[in-house]
Write an enzyme that holds these catalytic residues in place. Structure first.
Site, short mmCIF file in Angstrom:
data_model
loop_
_atom_site.label_atom_id
_atom_site.label_comp_id
_atom_site.label_asym_id
_atom_site.label_seq_id
_atom_site.Cartn_x
_atom_site.Cartn_y
_atom_site.Cartn_z
N ASN A 7 2.12 -4.06 -14.55
CA ASN A 7 1.12 -5.10 -14.84
C ASN A 7 0.04 -5.15 -13.74
O ASN A 7 -0.83 -6.01 -13.78
CB ASN A 7 1.77 -6.48 -15.03
CG ASN A 7 2.68 -6.88 -13.89
OD1 ASN A 7 2.89 -6.11 -12.95
ND2 ASN A 7 3.21 -8.08 -13.95
N TYR A 16 7.05 -21.45 -13.71
CA TYR A 16 8.18 -20.52 -13.57
C TYR A 16 8.98 -20.97 -12.35
O TYR A 16 8.95 -20.37 -11.28
CB TYR A 16 7.63 -19.10 -13.38
CG TYR A 16 8.62 -17.98 -13.59
CD1 TYR A 16 9.05 -17.62 -14.87
CD2 TYR A 16 9.12 -17.25 -12.51
CE1 TYR A 16 9.94 -16.57 -15.06
CE2 TYR A 16 10.01 -16.20 -12.70
CZ TYR A 16 10.41 -15.87 -13.97
OH TYR A 16 11.29 -14.83 -14.17
N ASP A 45 3.46 -18.15 -12.64
CA ASP A 45 2.93 -19.48 -12.93
C ASP A 45 3.78 -20.54 -12.24
O ASP A 45 4.97 -20.34 -12.03
CB ASP A 45 2.98 -19.73 -14.45
CG ASP A 45 2.32 -18.60 -15.22
OD1 ASP A 45 1.10 -18.48 -15.14
OD2 ASP A 45 3.04 -17.82 -15.88
N SER A 59 0.84 -1.21 0.00
CA SER A 59 0.00 0.00 0.00
C SER A 59 0.87 1.25 0.00
O SER A 59 0.51 2.27 -0.59
CB SER A 59 -0.91 0.02 1.23
OG SER A 59 -1.67 -1.16 1.26
#
Ligand SMILES: O=c1ccn([C@H]2C[C@H](O)[C@@H](COP(=O)(O)OP(=O)(O)OP(=O)(O)O)O2)c(=O)[nH]1
Length: 144
Positions: A76, A85, A82, A64
């Site tokens: 992004n 990865y 994933d 935050s």
């Protein structure tokens, strides 16, 4: 309790810790000092690679306080790691855009992650018409 195999790419950051009872999101740290000019984009290395438990992926979001402290935006908005990865060189990174000139010091906590169960397997079944009731699109329920 789940176990995550973790590899560190540097000894300049503190080891990750899961803090029970506070927030179950785990803070991630910049693995090197980074200077950004206003308007610049960089991938900040987070100094870790992991083998996630079977059936899980990880989601990364900013803390935050990240924008207040550093003036950076995660480009992004939510990073998805994933489970594939998981190789020895699959270092986690945070893509950022600087809204002002800024400095991030190695070991600064800049984002956080949690693991989430993968969604079920999905197949798409094409139909000519759906049977649900139309909602009417964006903003049709008004402001208040
Ligand atoms: O914030 C992020 C997002 C992704 N990744 C790594 C893990 C992820 O598994 C891999 C690929 O991410 P994604 O599939 O979201 O990106 P893509 O642009 O679709 O790349 P690819 O073609 O490699 O799938 O990059 C990060 O390190 N940080």
């Amino acid at each position: 309790m789940e176990t995550i195999k973790i590899k560190y790419f540097t000894d300049k950051i503190e080891k990750l810790t899961y803090i029970d009872g506070k927030s179950d999101w785990i803070d991630l740290r910049a693995a090197e000092s980074v200077d950004l000019k206003k308007g610049e984009f960089k991938l900040i290395p987070l100094g870790v690679a992991m083998e996630l438990p079977k059936g899980y992926e990880a989601h990364i979001v900013p803390r935050s306080s990240t924008f207040k402290n550093f003036g950076i935006i995660q480009t992004n908005h939510q990073g998805v790691i994933d489970s594939s990865y998981c190789g020895d060189n699959d270092e986690w990174k945070m893509p950022v855009y600087a809204m002002r000139d800024t400095h991030i010091e190695v070991n600064d906590r800049i984002c956080q992650f949690r693991i989430m169960e993968n969604q079920p397997k999905i197949q798409f079944e094409e139909v000519k018409a759906l049977t649900g009731v139309d909602r009417g699109g964006f903003g049709t329920t008004g402001k208040q």
